[in-house]
Scaffold this motif. Structure first.
Motif, mmCIF file in Angstrom:
data_model
loop_
_atom_site.group_PDB
_atom_site.id
_atom_site.type_symbol
_atom_site.label_atom_id
_atom_site.label_comp_id
_atom_site.label_asym_id
_atom_site.label_seq_id
_atom_site.Cartn_x
_atom_site.Cartn_y
_atom_site.Cartn_z
ATOM 1 N N SER A 121 -44.691 -37.037 68.865
ATOM 2 C CA SER A 121 -44.184 -37.662 67.650
ATOM 3 C C SER A 121 -45.248 -37.617 66.553
ATOM 4 N N ASP A 122 -46.519 -37.722 66.917
ATOM 5 C CA ASP A 122 -47.587 -37.548 65.921
ATOM 6 C C ASP A 122 -47.572 -36.134 65.348
ATOM 7 N N ALA A 123 -47.225 -35.165 66.204
ATOM 8 C CA ALA A 123 -47.179 -33.776 65.749
ATOM 9 C C ALA A 123 -45.874 -33.464 65.019
ATOM 10 N N GLU A 124 -45.020 -34.487 64.865
ATOM 11 C CA GLU A 124 -43.723 -34.352 64.181
ATOM 12 C C GLU A 124 -42.804 -33.370 64.891
ATOM 13 N N LEU A 125 -42.958 -33.253 66.193
ATOM 14 C CA LEU A 125 -42.087 -32.348 66.946
ATOM 15 C C LEU A 125 -40.846 -33.059 67.459
ATOM 16 N N VAL A 126 -40.910 -34.374 67.593
ATOM 17 C CA VAL A 126 -39.713 -35.140 67.954
ATOM 18 C C VAL A 126 -39.478 -36.192 66.875
ATOM 19 N N THR A 127 -38.211 -36.626 66.760
ATOM 20 C CA THR A 127 -37.889 -37.575 65.693
ATOM 21 C C THR A 127 -38.324 -38.987 66.042
ATOM 22 N N PHE A 128 -38.017 -39.420 67.266
ATOM 23 C CA PHE A 128 -38.323 -40.798 67.654
ATOM 24 C C PHE A 128 -38.975 -40.839 69.025
ATOM 25 N N ALA A 129 -39.946 -41.711 69.190
ATOM 26 C CA ALA A 129 -40.509 -41.984 70.509
ATOM 27 C C ALA A 129 -40.301 -43.468 70.779
ATOM 28 N N TYR A 130 -39.568 -43.780 71.832
ATOM 29 C CA TYR A 130 -39.322 -45.181 72.188
ATOM 30 C C TYR A 130 -39.772 -45.426 73.610
ATOM 31 N N ASP A 131 -40.214 -46.658 73.871
ATOM 32 C CA ASP A 131 -40.526 -46.996 75.262
ATOM 33 C C ASP A 131 -39.256 -47.484 75.960
ATOM 34 N N ASP A 132 -39.378 -47.759 77.259
ATOM 35 C CA ASP A 132 -38.171 -48.101 78.015
ATOM 36 C C ASP A 132 -37.555 -49.409 77.565
ATOM 37 N N ILE A 133 -38.345 -50.267 76.904
ATOM 38 C CA ILE A 133 -37.790 -51.530 76.410
ATOM 39 C C ILE A 133 -36.710 -51.241 75.369
ATOM 40 N N ASP A 134 -36.980 -50.287 74.510
ATOM 41 C CA ASP A 134 -36.068 -50.031 73.397
ATOM 42 C C ASP A 134 -35.048 -48.931 73.676
ATOM 43 N N TRP A 135 -35.345 -48.085 74.643
ATOM 44 C CA TRP A 135 -34.615 -46.831 74.827
ATOM 45 C C TRP A 135 -33.091 -46.994 74.815
ATOM 46 N N ASP A 136 -32.565 -47.795 75.743
ATOM 47 C CA ASP A 136 -31.111 -47.888 75.892
ATOM 48 C C ASP A 136 -30.446 -48.406 74.623
ATOM 49 N N ASP A 137 -31.053 -49.449 74.071
ATOM 50 C CA ASP A 137 -30.428 -50.084 72.929
ATOM 51 C C ASP A 137 -30.486 -49.196 71.691
ATOM 52 N N GLU A 138 -31.633 -48.556 71.485
ATOM 53 C CA GLU A 138 -31.759 -47.680 70.314
ATOM 54 C C GLU A 138 -30.746 -46.541 70.406
ATOM 55 N N LEU A 139 -30.587 -45.990 71.602
ATOM 56 C CA LEU A 139 -29.650 -44.884 71.768
ATOM 57 C C LEU A 139 -28.217 -45.327 71.568
ATOM 58 N N ARG A 140 -27.895 -46.461 72.175
ATOM 59 C CA ARG A 140 -26.535 -46.964 72.017
ATOM 60 C C ARG A 140 -26.223 -47.173 70.531
ATOM 61 N N LEU A 141 -27.155 -47.828 69.832
ATOM 62 C CA LEU A 141 -26.914 -48.120 68.425
ATOM 63 C C LEU A 141 -26.806 -46.833 67.604
ATOM 64 N N ALA A 142 -27.691 -45.871 67.903
ATOM 65 C CA ALA A 142 -27.670 -44.629 67.128
ATOM 66 C C ALA A 142 -26.358 -43.886 67.344
ATOM 67 N N ILE A 143 -25.906 -43.852 68.577
ATOM 68 C CA ILE A 143 -24.684 -43.102 68.876
ATOM 69 C C ILE A 143 -23.467 -43.809 68.264
ATOM 70 N N GLU A 144 -23.425 -45.143 68.414
ATOM 71 C CA GLU A 144 -22.302 -45.884 67.823
ATOM 72 C C GLU A 144 -22.292 -45.745 66.307
ATOM 73 N N GLU A 145 -23.489 -45.747 65.744
ATOM 74 C CA GLU A 145 -23.586 -45.635 64.291
ATOM 75 C C GLU A 145 -23.057 -44.278 63.826
#
Ligand code: FE2
Ligand code: FE2
Lengths: 488, 250
Positions: free
Chosen positions: B158-182
């Motif tokens: 993510s520092d190299a700007e090769l991926v858009t988002f880096a999340y840890d396991d705490i955020d992973w499920d919720d961030e994905l769910r929200l992004a997909i629903e959005e």
């Protein structure tokens, strides 16, 4: 532990099961020191004799339960040690979304992705006002007219701090990484700061003196109440429950405002009567009695009322329509309104200035929600003003405090840029400016008040410009030493 | 493997027309994938290898041209290496897990570039996905190309700007769910148009004009009921009511 009992084992008393949610607990514990730092930097600042406010023991109530009665307990607390808790009203079994497109569907227990951005914005805007008012009021303890009033100020301040906690809990629990970033930002913005101001206009204005403080708690906290009432209807259940509990505290803030203004009015009217002054505009003589002349109170009222009306936003608003239709923000007393709660075909009369006069114009109800909430607000403001006027009539003085016209001195919405008198007359800009000093507080008013208001630190004594309250607070008499210096 | 990806894309295009968001994942051994790329690169002159590389290139171009939203999930056990890393670079967003999931048998995911990312697999604009990603920033292209062969974790990627988002396991499920629903709540047409714009910044070629601009905007936006129909976004704008969208795509 049952779900609704308050857990005191964690740093933050709570009824949201924090002890079982290690991730969230960690996030909140990381935020806590930053919050405390903010509180020490931006919270109440000043001294009683040599002792800083933050070291004084204050007779404060702390929320200890979410039941209707007995939710608070009074004790002496040093403000930085206040237990800022996370308390939600009990969950209603089977609650459904009360309005909008999703009406009748089960209330959301998690954030619906489609509305994430809108919901986060609503919470951040509400959250931003809470610390803002603490910042605005931070120097007032230096001129407190009594220990009783100083306590009330500090009570309002710690509770606004708790309201910030409430919003930060929602952000950190439900909005992932963005939520945590927003929570940090809430501590970084500063009321009145050029570079990082608070989000809403009225929360960047000064609260320079106690008359302003009481008018602010009466008018602006009441806007807070209306917003909370609208959010308490939300289909996003955690927001609804949070706001319902905040409303219990908000009632006290408005009580402080309503009684504070009332006591100032009472002191003035009684001093005029005792000195045999009939003319409320005999300013110099009245001021020499050590009280605030009624026309000045009216000017201050005009200012705070008009600034607060701007907080409701543009009368016709697509954002408000979207928030309602999506089930995120309802109307005042939504559930008792007798209509379809969807507003797809109905209209609402909005006051507008058309062809040289103020008229009601029917607009689609969904777009007029801000106007409607503001109208409900204006109605809600009337009661206190009536009580204040009773203090005046009781003394035989002839003067009436009134709410100015909704179009007076407005910067946002329909009436922005229109030169309107407090009575609702539309005049030209130049004339309005030449009469500004009749409508709004002047520099002379400011200097007078600044000289008048001095800290009173004898228990049971009150400054000349404010009458003592009818009774004390938290089971204590009026003359109780509500703020104490340790070891004296 | 390329054939399977190609088949999957075609299947979704024709048979699953209302699925607007594709989640792209990989699973496999990182080193084997790297070796596979190395093998291809060292035999480019062989006719069969050339055909394989061209086939990979065409298949990846299908991803660039799709009317659907694409998210890449870089999770433990994945092998986004070399030409498979192109999938992440082609996607509208990529999500990479920091660390691993509780109880997972795999260690943290790795993102790794190979020589395949630095030349042979060009897009319709005749540029590599890395050059396109860092369009106008030659130093940035040089910087990421210097990372070829280095296994990157989520923070590094993510520092190299090769991926858009880096999340840890705490955020992973919720961030994905929200992004997909959005995503699912937005106008699919508007997404197609805007994503096409973002997929092809920089210079135009005949192909980008046809696939990136004309197809996306002409077919999906202009004169579509989702925009100008009676329940479309333009008619409903400002009313507070949400538009009803026809979610079918090809
Ligand atoms: Fe508040
Ligand atoms: Fe308040």
């Amino acid at each position: 532990m049952t779900i609704d009992s308050v857990d005191y084992s964690t740093l933050m008393p709570n009824n949201v099961g924090l002890a079982d949610d290690q991730k969230l607990l960690r996030a909140l514990e990381r935020w806590y020191p930053k919050y405390l730092e903010w509180w020490v930097d931006m919270g109440p600042s000043g001294f009683i004799h040599e002792t800083p406010f933050q070291e004084a023991d204050v007779w404060l109530r702390t929320a200890v339960s979410v039941e209707q009665d007995g939710w608070a307990k009074f004790d002496f607390v040093k403000m930085p040690e206040y237990r800022w808790g996370i308390l939600l009203a009990p969950q209603e079994e089977g609650r459904t979304i009360p309005f909008g497109e999703h009406k009748g569907e089960p209330a959301w227990q998690e954030v619906p992705g489609a509305y994430r951005a809108m919901l986060r914005r609503l919470i951040v805007i509400q959250g931003d006002t809470e610390p803002a008012s603490v910042e605005q009021q931070r120097f007032l303890g230096r001129t407190a007219p009594s220990f009783y009033d100083m306590r009330n100020l500090f009570q309002v301040n710690v509770e606004e701090g708790r309201h910030l906690w409430a919003m930060v809990y929602l952000l950190q629990r439900y909005f992932g990484k963005d939520g945590r970033e927003e929570a940090e930002e809430l501590l970084r913005r500063r009321s009145g700061d050029e570079d990082r101001p608070r989000m809403l206009g009225a929360f960047n204005e000064e609260t320079p003196d106690w008359l302003s403080f009481f008018l602010f708690t009466y008018f602006t906290d009441r806007d807070g109440k209306m917003q909370l009432e609208a959010l308490a209807q939300s289909g996003f259940d955690p927001l609804s429950r949070t706001c319902r509990f905040m409303l219990a505290e908000e009632a006290h803030h408005m009580f402080v405002g309503a009684t504070g203004v009332g006591r100032i009015v009472k002191a003035t009217a009684e001093a005029m009567r005792d000195a045999g002054i009939d003319d409320p505009y005999d300013t110099e003589r009245i001021r020499s009695l050590g009280v605030i002349d009624l026309p000045l109170i009216q000017r201050k009222l005009n200012l705070h009322f008009s600034l607060t009306l701007d907080l409701f936003g543009a009368e016709e608003s697509t954002n408000a329509a979207n928030a309602f239709n999506s089930g995120l923000k309802g109307r005042y007393h939504e559930t008792v309104i007798d209509d379809d709660h969807q507003l797809l075909d109905s209209t609402y009369p909005v006051t507008k200035y058309v062809d040289g006069e103020f008229r009601h114009v029917d607009v689609p109800a969904l777009n007029a929600l801000n106007a409607r909430l503001r109208d409900d607000y204006v109605d809600d403001c009337a009661g206190g003003v009536k009580r204040w006027n009773r203090y005046i009539t009781e003394t035989g003085v002839e003067f009436e405090l009134t709410l100015p016209h909704v179009a007076f001195h407005r910067q946002i919405g329909e009436f922005n840029g229109l030169a309107v008198t407090p009575e609702g007359g539309v005049i030209d800009e130049a004339t309005w400016e030449s009469r500004r000093g009749d409508y709004l507080p002047t520099e002379g008013d400011r200097v007078f008040i600044e000289e008048l208001m001095q800290q009173v630190t004898t228990p049971g004594e009150f400054a000349s410009w404010i009458a003592p309250p009818q009774k004390g607070i938290g089971g204590q008499p009026v003359e109780f030493e509500y703020v104490q210096i340790p070891n004296t | 493997m390329t054939r399977s990806l190609d088949d999957a894309i075609l299947h979704l295009r024709t048979n699953e027309r209302e699925i607007g968001t594709w989640l792209l994942k990989t699973q496999g051994d990182v080193d084997v994938t790297a070796d596979h790329d190395a093998f291809l690169l060292s035999h480019v002159d062989h006719w069969a290898v050339r055909e394989i590389v061209l086939y990979i290139k065409r298949t990846l171009r299908r991803l660039d041209q799709t009317s659907r939203t694409t998210f890449t999930l870089i999770e433990p056990g994945s092998c986004f290496v070399g030409w498979l890393a192109e999938i992440a670079l082609a996607a509208d967003r990529s999500y990479m897990l920091e660390g691993t999931f509780e109880g997972s048998e795999h260690t943290e995911p790795i993102f790794q570039l190979t020589g395949m990312n630095a030349g042979p697999l060009t897009m319709d604009n005749h540029l590599t996905r890395l050059t396109t990603r860092f369009w106008g920033r030659d130093d940035a292209v040089a910087r990421v190309e210097s990372l070829v062969g280095e296994p990157l974790d989520a923070v590094e990627a993510s520092d190299a700007e090769l991926v858009t988002f880096a999340y840890d396991d705490i955020d992973w499920d919720d961030e994905l769910r929200l992004a997909i629903e959005e995503r699912a709540s937005f106008s699919p047409d508007a997404l197609t148009g805007m994503e096409a714009n973002l997929r092809f910044p920089g210079p135009e070629t005949m192909e980008t004009k046809i696939f990136g601009r004309l197809t996306a905007w002409q077919n999906w936006i202009f004169t579509r009921p989702n925009a100008s129909g009676s329940d479309g976004a333009l008619q409903r704008y400002g009313t507070g009511r949400r538009p009803d969208f026809d979610r079918k795509r090809t």
